[in-house]
Each structure stands twice: as structure tokens, then as C-alpha cells.
Design a protein around this motif. Structure first.
Motif: not given
Length: 617
Positions: A103-129
Motif C-alpha cells: 500500500v502506497e499513500v499519494w498526497v498533493a502538497d499545495d505549498s510547493r505544487d508537488e506530488l508526494l508518495r510514501t510506502p506504507y505497507i511494503v509486504g506481508l510476512t509468512e503469517e500474512g501480517k
């Protein structure tokens, strides 16, 4: 005046004062937009991601438990940290890109007219967490005033640490000014607090903390230290103000409507994985793209446009085949007015709702021909439904929601709805099938008149005895319009004019009507707000005699705080505990952020079940 029959909806916000419906926590600082992650592989509950305009952070709300989301803490009462993009940023629009187990989160920064994104969940463990993305620190680097590496007698930052939820990807610089260090972050800006050697220091928003010290030698002025916080946040120029973000149905693309300072605006398409713009559709000169909304069918988008086009308006239909960028195409659709948002109803009747940008109107359009649908055949022109204030945004329910109207079995009838928020702080429910506002009472709009109709007549001259014929279905003085919103809450006065032998009809909101009322003929007001029949009595009506009554529109919009954001709708499965037996049911819920009051509202559109309103403070 509030009629007792309207109390079920009027009392919704009273529930917000209850402990189970309101939760306070230090989180919001100008909540602006909401993106939803439905229950599934990552969470058992729906989660709302909320941008904060003033803090540069994204809060994550557990929409089942009225709390911040708990991620990997062993204590269920310990909420997770926010996602930080930098305190010097002004976050507005948000979208979630979900691909596979990430899961990645995309946001707009109005102060700099930029698009930002950050990884939130980068995968799942063997247990599915979920495997959470967490920020980290680099080594500290030291430089002389001239920029050369300072490897001897360099200042030291003892106990350097970051605060998850506040720290974001950026470079921090500490510049020695003779008595203290100036502290600046590339995403957090220059800090008000300066770092004094030997004293514990924390940045203004708590992103980092340390104690600066010297290695036995005071450095020359201009010596600086720097280190990096690495949280995975990436930034790219958007080219202008991003007015909305929306993810494609397969999560592969992010759509962004962009309004530059000069030149034509456009719809940008970004690759959600590569974080690059892969295509754009340029709009004609002067076009002002506003809200983006997903269509009823896969591969369809609607874009509102607030440009005035020859005294009317237009909006845009965008078609695409997921995964095939060459199929992307936009077509203009004529609209009665410049508009701020478009929502496509999910009901059997294929309707589009178009919210005007500069008036209180919501127009209903045929989804196939795009012709305006008349919600009020009484008038010669095609009419919209009129709300009480300028409109912020619209959203469509995926499922039918319960109304307060009753079907033939006495159960609450259901309909697909369009939800509208207004600048005055109200949430209106519009029937996607008819374009009418949804009544908050089974009776619909009703006449509020004395039980003895004779008390509604005021005889000012010689004795007169005209007779008002009651509506046989409601036993009321007048018949109201069956379409919610046409009959408005107002007082009506019918004043007899002797020379013309007619009544002048005036509403406290609608004003003097063009049509006068004649005794013996059924009267219909100019908009059809009410109709009635007055018969002459045995003694003639004289000049100045009046009838007075009020109409309650029974629409009862849900009152909210001022300046709400666009509504976001989702379907929730819940335990209905209103009867003797618990039942698992579904309900349509709206989530609305309020930047001015630092709250987010959770609203059960039908007011059913346990708690119609929850408040995240």
C-alpha cells in the motif's frame, strides 16, 4: 420550528456527545481529504487516511472503533504513528495505490505544487501480517564553513533519535552561529527553537531530538552538521495546483487534475509504481478542472469544470481501458452551469448529479443523453434541486440506503443516494433515482397549521366565511410537492385584494407569487410548493382578509461543522443491536473531514443501528 416527527435526524449530532461516539486524540491539524482502505488483507476494519493541511501529516483512523489505527503494538489502546511528509508542507488531496501486498499513500502538497508518495505497507510476512515501512537515520556528517569535510574536533549530536509519525524523508542541517545552532529541515523548514550545546533539543514539531556537544574545541562560525531521515517519501513537481487525485480501478495509475499558474490545465496520469507521469490530457484554454469521480462502469471518470462556457457550463467524461494508456480519451459534456463536482448514481435509472460551482443547485442529467431531467414538472423550465448553500462536493452510495419513507409493508424504503456537503455545514441526501432531496419524515413536506383550520383565517373587515378544502390524504390545509426540496420551510400569507377579488400569495422565502389565488379554483404556487382550494362562503371575503400557515420541508439535512470537505462513502457491515436479537446488517456511511474544526465525522446515512454519528477530534 422543529416538529417532533423530525427528531430522529435532528438528534443525530446529539449522539456525538456520548462517550462511545466521540474520541479525542492529538492528531488532526487541518484535516482536509479522506481516502479509504476497505477491510481485507491488511486490516479487518475499514481505515480512513486523512491529510492534515497544517501539519504535513496523514492520520489513520479505525472506522470501526472510533480510534487511530493500531498496527503492530501489543497494546490495543496504543495507536500507530501518523505518516509524516514534513511540517513545512501543506497537504490536500490524497489517494491510495494498493498493488498486491503493498500500500502506497499519494498526497498533493499545495505549498510547493508537488506530488508526494510514501510506502506504507511494503509486504506481508509468512503469517500474512503487514510489514510496515518505518523511518531511519543516517550517520551525521560535519563540514567546515568552506564546505570541506570536518573530521577532527567536529561537534557531536548525542542521543540523536527520531520520532515516528513526525519525522519524514528530509535532510536536517545544523549551522553554528557562535552561541547556538540554527536548525533547518528540507521538508520541515527553519525551526524556531535553536540548539544550544549541552542542552537537550527537540525540533518544533518533535520530529528529531538530540543534545549537541563539542569535542573540546569550539568550532568556527558557519560550521555545519547534517544528517538524513529516510522514510521512503518521494516528491515530484506536479506542474501546478492539484485539485484532485483518484486511483485507477486496478491500482496501476494515479489520476491528477492540475491547474497551473499559467496556460491550460490538464489531467495527468502517473504510473503508481514507477512514480512518473506517463500521459496527460490537456483541457482547452480557460478550463478549470475541479473534482474527479469514478464512474459506475469500470474505466470511466468524471471531471467537473468550473469555467463559464457561454453562460452555461460543461464537465468531462474520461474513458480508458485499464493498463492501456493509448485508450485514454476525454470528451466534453454540456451542463447547465459551471460545476464543482459530478457524481454518477448507482440506481436503476442512470442519472448523473452535477453540483453547480457558483450557486446552490444540483442538476440531474440523463446518464445516456446528458439532457437535464426536470425534477419539478409544475414549472415550464427544467429545474434543479436547490440546497441551502454553495456546494463543497458530492458522493454516490454503492448500495441503496434506508430512507424515512415507508413502503407498502410499513418498512423503511431504500434508494440509491447522492450525498452533498455544503459550505454552510450541512449534509444533504439526494435520491439518485428522482433527483429529489430525501425526506426525513414518512409524511414528506407538511403544512404546519392550527388543528382548527378556522384559526388560520383572519377576518379583518366585515364578517366573511371562505372555506378551505383540506387534502383528503393528509387532512391538511394545503397539498405540498412530492419532490423533496421543492416545498421549502417558510411561512405563507394569502391576502385578499378587494378590487381584483383574488388573493395575493406571498412566501417568506419565495416572495410574492406571480399567480394569484381565486376562490373556487384550485391554486398552485409558482413552483408547485403547495396547492390548495378555497371556496367562497355565505358572506363574501373582504379586502385585507388573510390566510396564514407554514410549511415544513421535512428534508432535515444533517447538521455538521462549518466548511466540511468532500464526503467519502463506504458500505459497513455491523451488528444491529436495536432489537431483541442482534442482526448482521450493512449500512452506507459517510466520512467527512473539517479543516476548520479539526474533526472528522462518521455519519450513518440512515441513522440506524448503534450510534448515527461518531466524532474523531
Amino acid at each position: 420550528m422543529i416538529d417532533s416527527r423530525a427528531l430522529p435526524l435532528v438528534l443525530l449530532l446529539a449522539l456525538a456527545g456520548c462517550d462511545d461516539a466521540s474520541r479525542s486524540f492529538a492528531g488532526f491539524d487541518g484535516p482536509t481529504d479522506v481516502a479509504l482502505l476497505p477491510p481485507g488483507d491488511f486490516f479487518e476494519v475499514p481505515v480512513a487516511f486523512v491529510t492534515n493541511f497544517r501539519s504535513g501529516r496523514v492520520s489513520k483512523l479505525d472506522l470501526k472503533r472510533t480510534n487511530l489505527v493500531v498496527e503492530d503494538s501489543p497494546a490495543p489502546w496504543m495507536p500507530s504513528a501518523d505518516l509524516s511528509f514534513g511540517a513545512d508542507r501543506a497537504l490536500s488531496e490524497i489517494a491510495l495505490a494498493v498493488t498486491g501486498d503493498s500500500v502506497e499513500v499519494w498526497v498533493a502538497d499545495d505549498s510547493r505544487d508537488e506530488l508526494l508518495r510514501t510506502p506504507y505497507i511494503v509486504g506481508l510476512t509468512e503469517e500474512g501480517k503487514p510489514i510496515w515501512n518505518r523511518p531511519s537515520l543516517s550517520d551525521v556528517r560535519a563540514f567546515d564553513p568552506g564546505g570541506a569535510d570536518r573530521t577532527v574536533n567536529a561537534p557531536v549530536l548525542e542521543g540523536l533519535r527520531l520520532r515516528s509519525g513526525r519525522a519524514t524523508t528530509e535532510t536536517w542541517t545544523l549551522t553554528w552561529r557562535g552561541t547556538a545552532f540554527d536548525v533547518r529541515g528540507t521538508a520541515s523548514g527553519l525551526q524556531d527553537a535553536r540548539a544550544v550545546p549541552g542542552s537537550a533539543y527537540q525540533s518544533d514539531r518533535g520530529e528529531i531530538a538530540f543534545t549537541p556537544s563539542f569535542s573540546g574545541v569550539k568550532p568556527p562560525d558557519g560550521t555545519w552538521l547534517e544528517f538524513d531521515v529516510i522514510s521512503g517519501v518521494e516528491s515530484a513537481p506536479s506542474g501546478g495546483l492539484v485539485t484532485d487525485l483518484l486511483v485507477s480501478v486496478d491500482g496501476a495509475w494515479i489520476f491528477a487534475t492540475v491547474l497551473p499558474e499559467a496556460g491550460p490545465s490538464w489531467l495527468a496520469v502517473w504510473d503508481a509504481q514507477a512514480f512518473v507521469e506517463i500521459d496527460r490530457l490537456e483541457f482547452p484554454a480557460g478550463a478549470v478542472p475541479e473534482r474527479l469521480s469514478a464512474g459506475k462502469d469500470e474505466g470511466v471518470l468524471w471531471i467537473a469544470d468550473s469555467q463559464d462556457v457561454g453562460g452555461a457550463g460543461r464537465f468531462w467524461r474520461v474513458d480508458y481501458v485499464p493498463g492501456d494508456i493509448d485508450t485514454l480519451a476525454a470528451a466534453p459534456i454540456a451542463a447547465p452551469e459551471p460545476n464543482i463536482d459530478v457524481a454518477e448514481g448507482r440506481g436503476e435509472r442512470h442519472h448523473l448529479m452535477v453540483a453547480a460551482a457558483f450557486s446552490e443547485n444540483v442538476w440531474t442529467l440523463d446518464g445516456a443523453t446528458f439532457a437535464a431531467v426536470d425534477t419539478n414538472p409544475v414549472t415550464p423550465e427544467v429545474d434543479p434541486t436547490v440546497l441551502s448553500s454553495l456546494i463543497v462536493g458530492l458522493a454516490a452510495t454503492e448500495r441503496p440506503a434506508e430512507t424515512f419513507d415507508l413502503d407498502l409493508d410499513g418498512d423503511r424504503a431504500t434508494t440509491h443516494m447522492i450525498v452533498a456537503t455544503t459550505f454552510s455545514g450541512q449534509l444533504f441526501l439526494i435520491d439518485a433515482e428522482s433527483g429529489c432531496q430525501v425526506f426525513g419524515l414518512p409524511s414528506g413536506a407538511y403544512v404546519d397549521a392550527p388543528s382548527d383550520l378556522n384559526d388560520a383565517f383572519f377576518d379583518t373587515g366585515s364578517p366573511s366565511d371562505p372555506v378551505a378544502i383540506v387534502d383528503l390524504a393528509t387532512l391538511e390545509l394545503a397539498t405540498t410537492h412530492p419532490c423533496g426540496g421543492v416545498s421549502r420551510s417558510e411561512s405563507w400569507t394569502l391576502r385578499f385584494d378587494g378590487p381584483s377579488q383574488t388573493y395575493e400569495v406571498e412566501g417568506s422565502v419565495s416572495g410574492v407569487q406571480a399567480n394569484a389565488l381565486s376562490e373556487g379554483q384550485r391554486y398552485v404556487s409558482d413552483t408547485g410548493a403547495f396547492s390548495m382550494l378555497i371556496l367562497p362562503g355565505n358572506s363574501p371575503t373582504t379586502d385585507g382578509d388573510t390566510w396564514s400557515f407554514s410549511i415544513n420541508d421535512a428534508v432535515t439535512p444533517i447538521a455538521m461543522q462549518m466548511l466540511p470537505a468532500d464526503p467519502v462513502i463506504f458500505t459497513e457491515q455491523y451488528d444491529d443491536r436495536s432489537g431483541n436479537w442482534f442482526k448482521v446488517r450493512q449500512r452506507e456511511v459517510a466520512v467527512v473531514a473539517h479543516a476548520g474544526d479539526d474533526i472528522v465525522l462518521w455519519l450513518d446515512l440512515a441513522g440506524q443501528g448503534d450510534g448515527g454519528v461518531r466524532v474523531y477530534r
